[in-house]
Design an enzyme around this catalytic site. Structure first.
Site, PDB file in Angstrom:
ATOM      1  N   LYS A   1       9.974 -27.047  -5.833  1.00 18.48           N
ATOM      2  CA  LYS A   1       9.017 -28.438  -6.571  1.00 18.48           C
ATOM      3  C   LYS A   1      10.865 -29.208  -5.900  1.00 18.48           C
ATOM      4  O   LYS A   1      11.002 -29.167  -5.989  1.00 18.48           O
ATOM      5  CB  LYS A   1       8.447 -28.835  -7.993  1.00 18.48           C
ATOM      6  CG  LYS A   1      10.635 -28.387  -8.462  1.00 18.48           C
ATOM      7  CD  LYS A   1       9.726 -28.679 -10.050  1.00 18.48           C
ATOM      8  CE  LYS A   1      11.001 -28.348 -11.253  1.00 18.48           C
ATOM      9  NZ  LYS A   1      10.790 -28.903 -12.294  1.00 18.48           N
TER      10      LYS A   1
ATOM     11  N   ARG B   1       6.163  -1.444   2.515  1.00 15.82           N
ATOM     12  CA  ARG B   1       5.287  -2.833   2.376  1.00 15.82           C
ATOM     13  C   ARG B   1       6.392  -3.875   1.930  1.00 15.82           C
ATOM     14  O   ARG B   1       7.548  -3.605   1.914  1.00 15.82           O
ATOM     15  CB  ARG B   1       4.842  -2.986   0.664  1.00 15.82           C
ATOM     16  CG  ARG B   1       3.698  -2.427   0.588  1.00 15.82           C
ATOM     17  CD  ARG B   1       2.263  -2.245  -0.502  1.00 15.82           C
ATOM     18  NE  ARG B   1       1.124  -1.796  -0.930  1.00 15.82           N
ATOM     19  CZ  ARG B   1       1.653  -0.846  -1.668  1.00 15.82           C
ATOM     20  NH1 ARG B   1       2.861   0.009  -2.655  1.00 15.82           N
ATOM     21  NH2 ARG B   1       0.924  -0.304  -2.312  1.00 15.82           N
TER      22      ARG B   1
ATOM     23  N   TYR C   1      -6.575   3.665   6.320  1.00 10.84           N
ATOM     24  CA  TYR C   1      -4.884   3.781   6.734  1.00 10.84           C
ATOM     25  C   TYR C   1      -4.158   4.608   7.811  1.00 10.84           C
ATOM     26  O   TYR C   1      -3.845   4.765   8.820  1.00 10.84           O
ATOM     27  CB  TYR C   1      -4.087   3.792   6.024  1.00 10.84           C
ATOM     28  CG  TYR C   1      -3.404   2.003   4.899  1.00 10.84           C
ATOM     29  CD1 TYR C   1      -2.186   1.972   5.556  1.00 10.84           C
ATOM     30  CD2 TYR C   1      -4.700   2.333   4.206  1.00 10.84           C
ATOM     31  CE1 TYR C   1      -1.813   0.413   4.922  1.00 10.84           C
ATOM     32  CE2 TYR C   1      -3.693   0.938   3.581  1.00 10.84           C
ATOM     33  CZ  TYR C   1      -2.749  -0.131   3.682  1.00 10.84           C
ATOM     34  OH  TYR C   1      -2.454  -0.826   3.284  1.00 10.84           O
TER      35      TYR C   1
ATOM     36  N   TRP D   1      -0.191   5.440  -3.317  1.00 12.50           N
ATOM     37  CA  TRP D   1      -1.681   5.059  -3.696  1.00 12.50           C
ATOM     38  C   TRP D   1      -2.350   5.547  -5.233  1.00 12.50           C
ATOM     39  O   TRP D   1      -1.656   6.705  -5.212  1.00 12.50           O
ATOM     40  CB  TRP D   1      -2.013   5.698  -2.674  1.00 12.50           C
ATOM     41  CG  TRP D   1      -2.514   5.007  -0.980  1.00 12.50           C
ATOM     42  CD1 TRP D   1      -1.882   4.067  -1.236  1.00 12.50           C
ATOM     43  CD2 TRP D   1      -2.310   5.624   0.075  1.00 12.50           C
ATOM     44  NE1 TRP D   1      -2.470   2.832   0.498  1.00 12.50           N
ATOM     45  CE2 TRP D   1      -1.857   4.723   0.768  1.00 12.50           C
ATOM     46  CE3 TRP D   1      -2.037   7.084   0.452  1.00 12.50           C
ATOM     47  CZ2 TRP D   1      -1.862   4.281   2.596  1.00 12.50           C
ATOM     48  CZ3 TRP D   1      -2.682   7.037   2.007  1.00 12.50           C
ATOM     49  CH2 TRP D   1      -2.697   5.807   2.900  1.00 12.50           C
TER      50      TRP D   1
ATOM     51  N   ARG E   1       3.161   0.066   8.549  1.00  7.33           N
ATOM     52  CA  ARG E   1       2.650   0.989   7.328  1.00  7.33           C
ATOM     53  C   ARG E   1       1.289   1.916   7.614  1.00  7.33           C
ATOM     54  O   ARG E   1       1.514   2.917   7.655  1.00  7.33           O
ATOM     55  CB  ARG E   1       2.060  -0.302   6.373  1.00  7.33           C
ATOM     56  CG  ARG E   1       2.010   0.595   4.965  1.00  7.33           C
ATOM     57  CD  ARG E   1       1.532   0.234   3.966  1.00  7.33           C
ATOM     58  NE  ARG E   1       0.951   0.380   2.812  1.00  7.33           N
ATOM     59  CZ  ARG E   1       1.406   1.468   1.057  1.00  7.33           C
ATOM     60  NH1 ARG E   1       2.491   1.665   2.171  1.00  7.33           N
ATOM     61  NH2 ARG E   1       1.000   1.723   0.398  1.00  7.33           N
TER      62      ARG E   1
ATOM     63  N   HIS F   1       2.233  -5.256   8.733  1.00 11.67           N
ATOM     64  CA  HIS F   1       1.635  -4.599   7.575  1.00 11.67           C
ATOM     65  C   HIS F   1       0.841  -3.143   8.945  1.00 11.67           C
ATOM     66  O   HIS F   1       0.659  -2.513   8.426  1.00 11.67           O
ATOM     67  CB  HIS F   1       0.205  -5.044   7.109  1.00 11.67           C
ATOM     68  CG  HIS F   1      -0.683  -4.422   6.217  1.00 11.67           C
ATOM     69  ND1 HIS F   1       0.817  -3.652   4.540  1.00 11.67           N
ATOM     70  CD2 HIS F   1      -1.046  -3.558   5.866  1.00 11.67           C
ATOM     71  CE1 HIS F   1       0.010  -3.389   3.237  1.00 11.67           C
ATOM     72  NE2 HIS F   1      -1.023  -3.030   4.189  1.00 11.67           N
TER      73      HIS F   1
END
Length: 426
Positions: free
Chosen positions: A247, A216, A391, A379, A356, A353
């Site tokens: 910030k 990932r 997948y 997984w 993957r 992604h």
């Protein structure tokens, strides 16, 4: 039932008064003081004394914990949602989960149902909100995110006794339809085209970790050299890189004038760089193919040269993939680098992604056992079957091969072709 009265003292000196009247049991429970300093009590009625005592104890617990509401001042949905997201959810969930909750509360739930009383909210109020969201252009997935947030927030309110029921648990969210454009993983030919282009770029190993092993984005960008064992050809995944949040650091007397804090010259980061993986399956060892080991060795040498050239300008860190002057890569920069890589390689556009999905499919094509695929992909055992269904994509060539085998099994291997127009007479 004869009228009966009994006073029970509590350790804190406050008392509940029980009495039977009209075939029912009643209690008056001291609940503290109103804002003006006057005391107030709650009156409860139950069919049996045991039920009444149990209910009084729940109410006294709420009183002692400070979660009981004053009479006449029930929670408004808006007040509860804002209290829940900042004071209950934020300390207990990850940064990304909190971000999703906060957006759903601020953008959708508070404007949509915030004016209702919490104890009078009905499932129909939420279902009406979901319909309005879709009518105004929100996708079903957005309405589902609002629904999941409401269900969690209202469930906590019901658990604490602020509402009799969880209206969101009873409401029906909009129907989610499967996307028509299913993910189409990159073919081996496309991966090889990307490899040619990757070898021309900085941080080349970063992309092959995604395409070959399915890491990932957060896992790859959070990878440190202490997690990599090139001698034994494996790496350990322990953490994820988080998307930065900033910030303004400029003084109020002379603001920078930038609306977004990320563009402030004196910006301050308010979110940690990485977090540990949230599941045991996510903390895993992944084997490194030989060519990828060579790429990582070359990458380490290139990074050492960059560190020497940058000198005092280098931001020291243990990250495997860094900016040109050190320090962790931004997920946003990484995403745009992926898009440029696809364009330069002449490969069709796709999500980061999707790499993957590609890696998982290649593992399947190579005949890797399902249990090993689960470990490499990270997984959980309880969800691995569902994740494989999502997948692992069966390429057309495999489907055609299966169709050929079915034909051979049922119809048999076709013999030599026969000319139907030939003269069969001797």
């Amino acid at each position: 039932m004869a009228e009966e009265q009994k006073r029970t003292r509590r350790a804190n000196g406050e008392s509940a008064i029980y009495f039977g009247k009209d075939e029912r049991w009643h209690a008056r429970v001291p609940m503290g003081y109103k804002d003006d300093g006057t005391p107030y009590r709650r009156h409860l009625t139950r069919p049996t004394r045991k039920e009444l005592v149990d209910e009084v104890r729940k109410l006294e617990k709420q009183r002692d914990e400070g979660s009981a509401q004053q009479p006449g001042k029930p929670w408004a949905v808006e007040k509860w949602l804002l209290h829940w997201v900042e004071n209950i959810a934020k300390p207990a969930v990850s940064e990304n989960t909190y971000d999703g909750y906060e957006v759903a509360v601020r953008v959708h739930l508070v404007p949509g149902i915030g004016k209702h009383r919490l104890d009078r909210l009905e499932p129909e109020h939420l279902e009406s909100l979901y319909r309005r969201m879709q009518k105004n252009g929100s996708k079903p997935a957005t309405a589902h995110q609002a629904h999941r947030t409401a269900r969690t927030a209202l469930g906590e309110a019901a658990r604490r006794g602020h509402a009799a029921k969880n209206a969101a648990a009873l409401a029906k969210p909009p129907r989610m339809e499967e996307a028509e454009d299913e993910v189409d993983p990159y073919s081996l030919e496309e991966v090889q085209s990307l490899l040619i282009e990757v070898n021309k770029r900085r941080n080349s190993a970063r992309w092959m970790l995604a395409l070959a092993l399915g890491l990932r984005q957060g896992e790859t960008l959070g990878l440190r050299w202490s997690d990599v064992d090139l001698d034994n050809e494996y790496l350990k995944l322990r953490r994820n890189r988080l998307r930065p949040r900033y910030k303004h650091g400029c003084p109020e007397a002379s603001p920078c004038g930038r609306a977004a804090a990320g563009y402030c010259p004196d910006k301050e980061q308010v979110r940690r760089e990485t977090k540990n993986t949230k599941s045991r399956a996510g903390r895993r060892a992944v084997p490194l193919p030989g060519p990828l080991v060579a790429m990582l060795r070359a990458h380490a040498e290139a990074q050492a040269r960059e560190r020497k050239t940058a000198g005092d300008l280098w931001t020291e860190s243990d990250y495997v993939f860094t900016k040109r002057l050190g320090g962790p890569l931004s997920p946003n920069t990484d995403y745009h680098d992926w898009k440029r890589l696809l364009e330069d390689a002449g490969v069709r556009d796709g999500r980061l992604h999707d790499a993957r999905h590609t890696a998982a499919t290649v593992l399947m094509l190579l005949g890797v056992p399902a249990r090993v695929i689960d470990q490499i992909m990270g997984w959980e055992p309880g969800t691995s079957a569902r994740m494989r269904a999502r997948y692992l994509h069966v390429p057309d060539v495999m489907l055609k091969d299966v169709a050929r085998k079915i034909a051979d099994a049922i119809w048999g291997t076709p013999g030599p072709a026969v000319d139907k127009n030939q003269d069969n007479e001797d």
